[in-house]
Design a protein around this motif. Structure first.
Motif, PDB file in Angstrom:
ATOM      1  N   LEU A 132      -9.974   6.341 -17.485  1.00 47.95           N
ATOM      2  CA  LEU A 132      -9.196   7.578 -17.306  1.00 47.95           C
ATOM      3  C   LEU A 132      -7.845   7.500 -18.000  1.00 47.95           C
ATOM      4  CD1 LEU A 132      -9.936   8.333 -13.538  1.00 47.95           C
ATOM      5  CD2 LEU A 132     -10.681   9.674 -15.512  1.00 47.95           C
ATOM      6  N   LYS A 185     -11.635  10.810 -21.458  1.00 51.77           N
ATOM      7  CA  LYS A 185     -11.157  11.027 -20.094  1.00 51.77           C
ATOM      8  C   LYS A 185     -11.946  12.143 -19.415  1.00 51.77           C
ATOM      9  CE  LYS A 185      -6.701  11.343 -21.150  1.00 51.77           C
ATOM     10  NZ  LYS A 185      -5.247  11.422 -20.961  1.00 51.77           N
ATOM     11  N   GLN A 215     -14.289  11.794 -16.065  1.00 56.97           N
ATOM     12  CA  GLN A 215     -14.119  12.655 -14.891  1.00 56.97           C
ATOM     13  C   GLN A 215     -15.426  13.346 -14.514  1.00 56.97           C
ATOM     14  OE1 GLN A 215     -11.009  15.282 -16.077  1.00 56.97           O
ATOM     15  NE2 GLN A 215      -9.344  13.813 -15.695  1.00 56.97           N
ATOM     16  N   GLU A 263      -4.111  10.770 -13.462  1.00 53.03           N
ATOM     17  CA  GLU A 263      -5.522  11.117 -13.664  1.00 53.03           C
ATOM     18  C   GLU A 263      -6.327  10.889 -12.385  1.00 53.03           C
ATOM     19  OE1 GLU A 263      -6.844  12.623 -16.114  1.00 53.03           O
ATOM     20  OE2 GLU A 263      -5.103  12.561 -17.449  1.00 53.03           O
TER      21      GLU A 263
END
Length: 831
Positions: free
Chosen positions: A114, A122, A126, A156
């Motif tokens: 992340l 990223k 997620q 994040e």
């Protein structure tokens, strides 16, 4: 993993087929490796993958996918290493392979991604975590949470947890009633700085251990005071605030400067009076001009002690704000002035309010008003009357802080505009030993415009306060106070008064010295003359003048004259004028008293001197002509004969020609003759018909002195007048005007049987002063008639005194005392 229905071709050969130029062979090799049943296939694939540094890029990608699909856990370190590959395709493939492993370790590696610089990576991570792990990823996410809350990974992870609604899960877990559960999840809570966690901390705080409490206090310092206050207020509203007293002091009140108004508002809402009394003193010390409004709200507190503390704090704040406004180095003068003026308007409005303000509110308003008036004294005047009437002592003790002269001027203005305030002042003095108030009252004694009001005030002051120790006020630095204290002491007739008054005659203030002399005079002190004599040397003209006036009343003219002479050349016009007036008055009295004894020459000379000394002397004499006393009128007429008479004097003389006294009329006629005004002849003629022969004789003499040829015609008929004086005056007048032969007339008069006629003839010869007449006169020096002898001696002496020398021995033996005296006086001339 064993694939029972996979390819039977050797895995190593299949790996080589992955590099074939034929796409079908590569695809077949790819699927063959994925489904290969050989137990050694995983190790062969892993070995090939681990040599990715030496392998071509084309073979690495399929090998990553094969390892991922086969679920080779041992490949995880290789996948992790490939995540750092510069080629995005390889990183994405490695990421997908890791995700497919579905282990805790693989999840940890995913979470670490992340922080990748590639937004695509990223986003993909997620998505994988959300879709494949969901809320089950919470533990891994919490473990991966860095301590640095400013790192990108922290943000994040927090974002991902928000997406997964994991914070709700955390809060639900922490809200379990079991303290052990709370304690367990506490470490999870503190990893985040979230306002929605504040209520959890507040709920936990009262029951937490001391260590946990300290941690909570430390954590809450990360939040702004304004963000924390709503939660504390909620606890206050719900009645659960008591356990948070210490916490609020640590994290709220200790940061008062961050939200002063909000904190004060919060304190107002706390029901516990003891708590408010505990925290407010420190907070009130930190008030600034922006806190005025909230300070006013605190004045409504149910606790009298708190209200008093707030009042003191607002009073001090008013003072500090004013000082800052007047500091030339203050950068916020304009802002401060605006805030200060707003407070001033509000308090003045409260002072004007005639509504239903409670007594305590009115008292507080007064206290604040006094604080404002201390800075701007002009505020007090519109309210001072009511303040003194309703709250005299409170108002006075506020005014005591002002300069004395300013307080006195305020009371003086009050007394001047409304003398009835004197009664209020006297009432306030009852039992009051405050020196400043007594100083004001003493000085006010001399402030009444109306003398009656002043005396009434002084009498009442004396009547109510006879036992006051007056000595200290007689030594006061203010001469007005010393003056009034002196009058007070004199009015009271205190013990040792004379000594006090004697000491005050040396006071530096002229007014005090003057008052001391007046008081001594009222006491009829036997040494008064000595005090006054000493006061004549006083440098102040008012004191010296008063002493001179009193001495003028006390002393005989002979004693007073030398004192007056000292002031003839005084630098003070007032003293000089008074001295000259008194000298003139003394001279006038002596002149009048000795007038008859003075020779004509001295009379005239003294008269002229008096006219110079006293410009009003002539007018005074003229006024005496209309006196009711005939002697005064006579003296006035005689005096006018010897001074210069103006037109007003002539008119007065003419008006007095009808005086009922023959002596006055005779004197007036003579004076008119001395004046020598030819226009007066027509007025003098009317006296020829006067019933008194003396008046007629004087009229003839007066007309003769005019020296007018017309006068001769008027006088000739009187040479035959039966009255000796009239005939003699006519004879002298005619001879003075012209050279007429008057010897026959004289001889006729000398042979007359009436001795008065013969005496008048002798007098006339003396007045004519002709030596040819001496032979007519000598025989009468030995005449039996005393009057004839007296006139003969005077006539010879007038014509030629030396001619008397041969007669002197006989004349000295004359039996008449009158003649002896005359001879004695003439002896000096003869000798």
């Amino acid at each position: 993993m064993i694939w029972p229905f996979g390819s039977k071709k050797d895995p190593e050969l299949l790996i080589k087929d992955l590099e074939s130029s034929d796409a079908k062979i590569r695809e077949a090799a790819f699927h063959g490796l994925i489904e290969h049943p050989s137990p050694q296939a995983d190790q062969i694939v892993l070995a090939a993958l681990e040599a990715f540094h030496e392998a071509s890029r084309d073979i690495i990608l399929p090998l990553i996918d094969v390892a991922g699909k086969r679920g080779i856990q041992e490949a995880l370190p290789v996948f992790k290493a490939l995540l750092k590959d510069p080629e995005k395709r390889i990183r994405e493939s490695a990421l997908q392979a890791i995700a497919s492993l579905q282990t805790q370790e693989s999840l940890d590696i995913l979470i670490s991604c992340l922080s990748d610089n590639d937004p695509g990576i990223k986003q993909k991570v997620q998505q994988i975590i959300i879709e494949e792990h969901g809320q089950e990823a919470m533990g891994a996410l919490l473990r991966a949470l860095p301590e640095d809350r400013n790192s990108s990974l922290y943000f994040e992870i927090v974002s991902l947890m928000e997406e997964l609604d994991l914070f709700t899960v955390i809060k639900n877990n922490f809200e379990q009633p079991d303290l052990l559960v709370k304690d367990f999840y506490f470490d999870t809570l503190i990893k985040f700085s979230r306002p929605d966690f504040v209520p959890l901390y507040l709920n936990f705080y009262p029951k937490a251990s001391q260590q946990r409490r300290e941690k909570i206090a430390h954590l809450l310092f990360d939040y702004a005071v304004k963000d924390l206050l709503p939660y504390f207020k909620e606890h206050q509203r719900s009645g659960n605030f008591e356990g948070l007293y210490n916490l609020s002091e640590q994290v709220i009140f200790s940061r008062f400067d961050q939200a002063k108004e909000e904190i004060l508002e919060f304190v107002c809402s706390v029901h516990d009076t003891r708590f408010r009394m505990k925290v407010l003193p420190d907070l009130l010390k930190k008030l600034d001009p922006y806190c005025f409004e909230k300070g006013f709200d605190l004045l409504k507190d149910s606790s009298a002690e708190i209200r008093n503390q707030v009042l003191n704090a607002l009073t001090a704040l008013i003072k500090r704000t004013w000082e800052r406004m007047n500091d030339k180095n203050e950068p916020n003068k304009v802002t401060l002035a605006g805030l200060y003026d707003g407070v001033e308007r509000k308090i003045v409005e409260l002072m004007r309010d005639r509504g239903d303000l409670a007594d305590d509110q009115r008292k507080n308003a007064r206290r604040l008003f006094f604080a404002l008036a201390q800075n701007r004294h002009t505020l007090i005047r519109p309210f001072i009357k009511e303040l003194l009437q309703k709250n005299f002592h409170e108002t006075y003790f506020f005014l005591k802080e002002w300069p004395f002269d300013e307080v006195f001027n305020l009371f003086h203005w009050l007394i001047e505009s409304e003398p009835s305030f004197g009664s209020l002042m006297l009432a306030a003095l009852q039992g009051n030993t405050d020196d400043s108030l007594w100083r004001i009252v003493f000085k006010l004694i001399n402030s009444f415009a109306d003398e009656e009001d002043r005396e009434t005030f002084k009498r009442n002051l004396v009547a109510r306060n006879r036992n006051i120790a007056i000595e200290k006020f007689l030594k006061d630095s203010d001469p007005g106070v010393r003056l009034a204290a002196l009058e007070f002491a004199s009015e009271c007739k205190m013990n040792g008064l004379v000594e006090l008054l004697k000491t005050s005659t040396k006071d530096p203030s002229p007014l005090v010295r003057l008052t001391a002399l007046k008081c001594l005079n009222q006491q009829h002190n036997p040494q008064m003359q000595a005090f006054l004599t000493e006061a004549l040397n006083d440098p102040d003209e008012t004191v010296a003048f008063f002493a001179l006036q009193l001495l003028q009343q006390m002393l005989q003219p002979a004693q007073l004259a030398p004192m007056m002479v000292k002031f003839i050349n005084s630098s003070s016009e007032k003293l000089r004028t008074f001295a000259l007036e008194q000298i003139a008055a003394l001279t006038k009295e002596r002149y009048k008293a000795n007038f008859a004894k003075l020779t004509p020459e001295v009379r005239k000379l003294a008269g002229k001197v008096l006219q110079k000394l006293d410009q009003n002397f002539t007018d005074q004499v003229i006024d005496d002509l209309s006196s009711l006393d005939p002697q005064t009128r006579l003296q006035a007429a005689l005096l006018l004969e010897n001074i210069n008479v103006n037109e007003k004097g002539k008119d007065a003389l003419l008006a007095a020609m009808k005086d009922p006294s023959k002596l006055v009329r005779a004197a007036i006629v003579k004076t008119l003759g001395v004046i020598g005004d030819n226009d007066l002849i027509k007025h003098l003629i009317s006296f020829f018909n006067d019933p008194d022969p003396r008046v007629r004789a004087n009229t003839i003499e007066a007309i003769a002195t005019l020296g007018d040829r017309q006068a001769i015609q008027i006088l000739l008929p009187f040479l035959e007048d039966n009255n000796n004086r009239i005939r003699a005056n006519a004879l002298v007048g005619i001879r003075k005007i012209g050279n007429f032969n008057i010897v026959p007339i004289l001889q006729k008069m000398l042979t007359n049987k009436d001795p008065n006629m013969r005496a008048s003839a002798i007098w006339a010869m003396g007045e004519i002063n002709d030596a040819n007449f001496l032979n007519f006169i000598f025989p009468y020096l030995n005449d039996r008639n005393e009057m004839l002898r007296f006139n003969a001696i005077k006539a010879v002496a007038r014509i030629n005194p030396q001619m008397l020398s041969q007669y002197m021995p006989v004349l000295r033996k004359d039996p008449s005392p009158k003649i002896k005296k005359l001879v004695a006086e003439l002896s000096y001339k003869v000798l």
